[in-house]
Write a protein that holds these residues in place. Sequence first.
Motif, PDB file in Angstrom:
ATOM      1  N   GLU A 117       0.551  -1.145   0.039  1.00 29.12           N
ATOM      2  CA  GLU A 117      -0.217  -0.496  -0.184  1.00 29.12           C
ATOM      3  C   GLU A 117       1.078   1.325   0.272  1.00 29.12           C
ATOM      4  OE1 GLU A 117      -1.610   0.961   4.299  1.00 29.12           O
ATOM      5  OE2 GLU A 117      -2.216  -1.792   3.760  1.00 29.12           O
ATOM      6  N   ARG A 118       0.773   2.524  -0.696  1.00 29.44           N
ATOM      7  CA  ARG A 118       1.269   3.126  -0.634  1.00 29.44           C
ATOM      8  C   ARG A 118       0.900   4.294   1.044  1.00 29.44           C
ATOM      9  NH1 ARG A 118      -0.129   9.250  -1.558  1.00 29.44           N
ATOM     10  NH2 ARG A 118       1.690  10.314  -2.357  1.00 29.44           N
ATOM     11  N   GLY A 119       1.746   4.886   1.403  1.00 30.71           N
ATOM     12  CA  GLY A 119       2.197   5.595   2.355  1.00 30.71           C
ATOM     13  C   GLY A 119       3.022   6.572   2.546  1.00 30.71           C
ATOM     14  N   ASP A 120       3.152   7.175   3.854  1.00 29.70           N
ATOM     15  CA  ASP A 120       3.939   8.246   4.570  1.00 29.70           C
ATOM     16  C   ASP A 120       5.013   7.767   5.574  1.00 29.70           C
ATOM     17  OD1 ASP A 120       5.772  10.574   5.337  1.00 29.70           O
ATOM     18  OD2 ASP A 120       4.788  11.756   4.294  1.00 29.70           O
ATOM     19  N   ALA A 121       5.947   7.486   5.617  1.00 30.10           N
ATOM     20  CA  ALA A 121       6.644   6.481   6.609  1.00 30.10           C
ATOM     21  C   ALA A 121       6.485   7.774   8.105  1.00 30.10           C
ATOM     22  CB  ALA A 121       7.524   6.555   6.795  1.00 30.10           C
ATOM     23  N   GLN A 122       6.072   9.194   7.872  1.00 31.64           N
ATOM     24  CA  GLN A 122       5.772   9.894   8.569  1.00 31.64           C
ATOM     25  C   GLN A 122       4.659  10.053   9.566  1.00 31.64           C
ATOM     26  OE1 GLN A 122       9.860  12.369   7.607  1.00 31.64           O
ATOM     27  NE2 GLN A 122       7.968  13.336   6.435  1.00 31.64           N
ATOM     28  N   GLU A 123       3.393   9.392   8.711  1.00 31.20           N
ATOM     29  CA  GLU A 123       2.227   9.490   8.606  1.00 31.20           C
ATOM     30  C   GLU A 123       1.137   8.078   8.521  1.00 31.20           C
ATOM     31  OE1 GLU A 123       1.004  12.224  10.357  1.00 31.20           O
ATOM     32  OE2 GLU A 123       1.680  13.766   9.679  1.00 31.20           O
ATOM     33  N   PRO A 179      13.451  12.300   9.913  1.00 29.60           N
ATOM     34  CA  PRO A 179      13.462  10.930  10.381  1.00 29.60           C
ATOM     35  C   PRO A 179      13.047  10.567  11.224  1.00 29.60           C
ATOM     36  CG  PRO A 179      16.109  12.315  10.358  1.00 29.60           C
ATOM     37  CD  PRO A 179      14.395  12.515   9.538  1.00 29.60           C
ATOM     38  N   GLU A 180      14.067  11.413  12.745  1.00 32.75           N
ATOM     39  CA  GLU A 180      13.924  11.564  14.219  1.00 32.75           C
ATOM     40  C   GLU A 180      11.465  11.098  14.043  1.00 32.75           C
ATOM     41  OE1 GLU A 180      14.368  14.231  18.373  1.00 32.75           O
ATOM     42  OE2 GLU A 180      16.180  14.110  16.592  1.00 32.75           O
ATOM     43  N   ARG A 181      11.720  12.405  13.873  1.00 29.61           N
ATOM     44  CA  ARG A 181       9.861  12.512  13.614  1.00 29.61           C
ATOM     45  C   ARG A 181       9.005  10.504  13.561  1.00 29.61           C
ATOM     46  NH1 ARG A 181       5.664  15.034  10.880  1.00 29.61           N
ATOM     47  NH2 ARG A 181       3.448  14.308  11.221  1.00 29.61           N
ATOM     48  N   CYS A 182      10.346  10.252  12.504  1.00 28.71           N
ATOM     49  CA  CYS A 182       9.661   8.592  11.585  1.00 28.71           C
ATOM     50  C   CYS A 182       9.809   7.785  13.335  1.00 28.71           C
ATOM     51  CB  CYS A 182      10.425   8.463  10.424  1.00 28.71           C
ATOM     52  SG  CYS A 182       9.932   6.626  10.276  1.00 28.71           S
ATOM     53  N   LEU A 183      11.095   7.921  13.787  1.00 32.68           N
ATOM     54  CA  LEU A 183      12.233   6.328  14.499  1.00 32.68           C
ATOM     55  C   LEU A 183      11.379   6.796  16.047  1.00 32.68           C
ATOM     56  CD1 LEU A 183      15.371   7.063  13.531  1.00 32.68           C
ATOM     57  CD2 LEU A 183      14.282   5.081  13.153  1.00 32.68           C
ATOM     58  N   VAL A 243      17.834   8.731  19.672  1.00 36.13           N
ATOM     59  CA  VAL A 243      16.250   9.218  19.392  1.00 36.13           C
ATOM     60  C   VAL A 243      16.030   7.901  19.932  1.00 36.13           C
ATOM     61  CG1 VAL A 243      14.521   8.623  17.301  1.00 36.13           C
ATOM     62  CG2 VAL A 243      16.565  10.429  17.274  1.00 36.13           C
ATOM     63  N   LEU A 244      16.208   6.208  19.712  1.00 40.70           N
ATOM     64  CA  LEU A 244      15.730   4.894  20.427  1.00 40.70           C
ATOM     65  C   LEU A 244      16.707   4.568  21.576  1.00 40.70           C
ATOM     66  CD1 LEU A 244      16.546   3.396  16.684  1.00 40.70           C
ATOM     67  CD2 LEU A 244      14.981   3.934  17.340  1.00 40.70           C
ATOM     68  N   ALA A 245      17.214   5.359  22.262  1.00 41.41           N
ATOM     69  CA  ALA A 245      17.329   5.324  23.311  1.00 41.41           C
ATOM     70  C   ALA A 245      16.264   4.802  24.682  1.00 41.41           C
ATOM     71  CB  ALA A 245      18.170   5.794  24.153  1.00 41.41           C
ATOM     72  N   GLY A 246      15.694   3.829  25.376  1.00 40.63           N
ATOM     73  CA  GLY A 246      14.250   4.024  26.497  1.00 40.63           C
ATOM     74  C   GLY A 246      13.944   2.601  25.624  1.00 40.63           C
ATOM     75  N   ASP A 247      13.204   2.808  24.559  1.00 42.18           N
ATOM     76  CA  ASP A 247      12.766   2.036  23.371  1.00 42.18           C
ATOM     77  C   ASP A 247      13.292   0.608  23.134  1.00 42.18           C
ATOM     78  OD1 ASP A 247      10.317   3.051  24.249  1.00 42.18           O
ATOM     79  OD2 ASP A 247      10.957   4.883  23.195  1.00 42.18           O
ATOM     80  N   PHE A 248      14.189   0.916  22.447  1.00 42.34           N
ATOM     81  CA  PHE A 248      15.094   0.524  22.132  1.00 42.34           C
ATOM     82  C   PHE A 248      16.968  -0.059  22.329  1.00 42.34           C
ATOM     83  CE2 PHE A 248      11.978   1.374  19.208  1.00 42.34           C
ATOM     84  CZ  PHE A 248      11.687   0.130  18.703  1.00 42.34           C
ATOM     85  N   ALA A 249      16.797  -1.670  21.910  1.00 39.56           N
ATOM     86  CA  ALA A 249      18.212  -2.058  22.573  1.00 39.56           C
ATOM     87  C   ALA A 249      18.996  -2.307  21.364  1.00 39.56           C
ATOM     88  CB  ALA A 249      18.268  -2.869  23.724  1.00 39.56           C
ATOM     89  N   LEU A 250      20.647  -1.365  20.757  1.00 37.61           N
ATOM     90  CA  LEU A 250      20.815  -2.334  20.046  1.00 37.61           C
ATOM     91  C   LEU A 250      21.525  -3.607  20.144  1.00 37.61           C
ATOM     92  CD1 LEU A 250      22.685  -1.399  17.002  1.00 37.61           C
ATOM     93  CD2 LEU A 250      24.580  -1.059  18.736  1.00 37.61           C
ATOM     94  N   GLU A 251      21.469  -4.523  19.087  1.00 39.96           N
ATOM     95  CA  GLU A 251      21.751  -5.961  19.265  1.00 39.96           C
ATOM     96  C   GLU A 251      22.565  -5.976  17.842  1.00 39.96           C
ATOM     97  OE1 GLU A 251      18.431  -8.742  21.332  1.00 39.96           O
ATOM     98  OE2 GLU A 251      18.530  -8.688  18.676  1.00 39.96           O
ATOM     99  N   MET A 252      23.144  -5.679  16.761  1.00 42.11           N
ATOM    100  CA  MET A 252      24.499  -5.894  15.888  1.00 42.11           C
ATOM    101  C   MET A 252      23.643  -4.821  15.086  1.00 42.11           C
ATOM    102  SD  MET A 252      23.590  -8.832  13.248  1.00 42.11           S
ATOM    103  CE  MET A 252      22.195  -7.479  12.131  1.00 42.11           C
ATOM    104  N   ARG A 253      25.503  -4.689  14.899  1.00 42.85           N
ATOM    105  CA  ARG A 253      25.967  -3.394  13.669  1.00 42.85           C
ATOM    106  C   ARG A 253      26.348  -4.307  12.162  1.00 42.85           C
ATOM    107  NH1 ARG A 253      28.724  -0.859  10.883  1.00 42.85           N
ATOM    108  NH2 ARG A 253      30.450  -2.412  11.248  1.00 42.85           N
ATOM    109  N   ARG A 254      26.361  -3.976  11.260  1.00 40.88           N
ATOM    110  CA  ARG A 254      26.926  -4.742  10.276  1.00 40.88           C
ATOM    111  C   ARG A 254      27.220  -3.889   8.720  1.00 40.88           C
ATOM    112  NH1 ARG A 254      24.933 -10.203   9.428  1.00 40.88           N
ATOM    113  NH2 ARG A 254      27.095 -10.538   8.146  1.00 40.88           N
ATOM    114  N   ASP A 255      28.402  -4.133   8.111  1.00 40.59           N
ATOM    115  CA  ASP A 255      28.662  -3.460   7.276  1.00 40.59           C
ATOM    116  C   ASP A 255      27.602  -4.120   5.873  1.00 40.59           C
ATOM    117  OD1 ASP A 255      29.141  -1.174   7.842  1.00 40.59           O
ATOM    118  OD2 ASP A 255      31.708  -2.366   8.168  1.00 40.59           O
ATOM    119  N   LEU A 256      26.444  -3.278   5.274  1.00 36.54           N
ATOM    120  CA  LEU A 256      25.968  -4.238   3.521  1.00 36.54           C
ATOM    121  C   LEU A 256      26.034  -3.154   2.343  1.00 36.54           C
ATOM    122  CD1 LEU A 256      22.360  -5.139   5.249  1.00 36.54           C
ATOM    123  CD2 LEU A 256      24.064  -6.646   5.366  1.00 36.54           C
TER     124      LEU A 256
END
Length: 265
Positions: free
Chosen positions: A143-149, A172-176, A227-240
């Motif tokens: 479906e079509r949609g706006d990530a911020q709305e 982007p902060e608003r979306c996250l 931005v994500l602190a308190g709600d999310f914890a970083l589990e992994m980071r990698r280069d793609l």
Amino acid sequence: MRTATSPQPGLEKSGNPYETDRLLNEYLLFHYGSEAEVLPYPFGPREALGYAVRCVRECVDARRVAGGRALDLGCAVGRSSFELARDCGEVVGVDYSQRFVDAAEAIRVQGELPYFRADEGELGTRLVARRPEGVEPGRVRFERGDAQELREGLGKFDVVLMANLIDRLGDPERCLRRAREWVRVGGQLVVTSPYTWMSEYTPQTHWLGGTEREGGAVRTLDGLGRVLAGDFALEMRRDLPFLIREHARKFQWSVAEATVWRRLG
């Protein structure tokens, strides 16, 4: 995988670039093209091929999403959505570009979609994007949609994928910050991006990183953590790495940073 929000006013004068024939064809090749169709030379960065598939296979914990719900936010022409459907019982792909959504839906329903690969000038090759084998199309919807709305009623998901999205959002902060509404406790938020911040898409005041503030350099990973602190914890980071073919002798080789975040209780 780009784009799920409107461009900034400076781009609107010439129209949304993600509605053009050129980018639609480039992204169909990017998502569905075979190795030979994308990179026919015996040399080149083959590890950068199949990016839409690798975003799922290398970043999503299939055991934790088995039978669950997935949101592919900024799904473009849908290849990652189909890959998510191998494990998830329901996948919702959302993109701001109506042409991208229509293309993804055509592939879902019809199983294939013809498109044109640019080779040199006006010359090119007719190719066909095909729905990947082994995927149940009934598990996926676009479906079509706006990530911020995002519209109300989408519910919560076991995994939310934002592939190559955040550096094409106006805020982007608003979306996250809204991600806490979409991801179930214990669920995964997957963010991949080459962090190509451009004022044409994101006012510099809204960049998550790639700038200096209060006399110090701010990296996007730091901005994500803030931005994500308190709600999310970083589990992994990698280069793609990923490779986008513009024509037979011009390619975009980029390296996205992929981070996987677990939703806290």
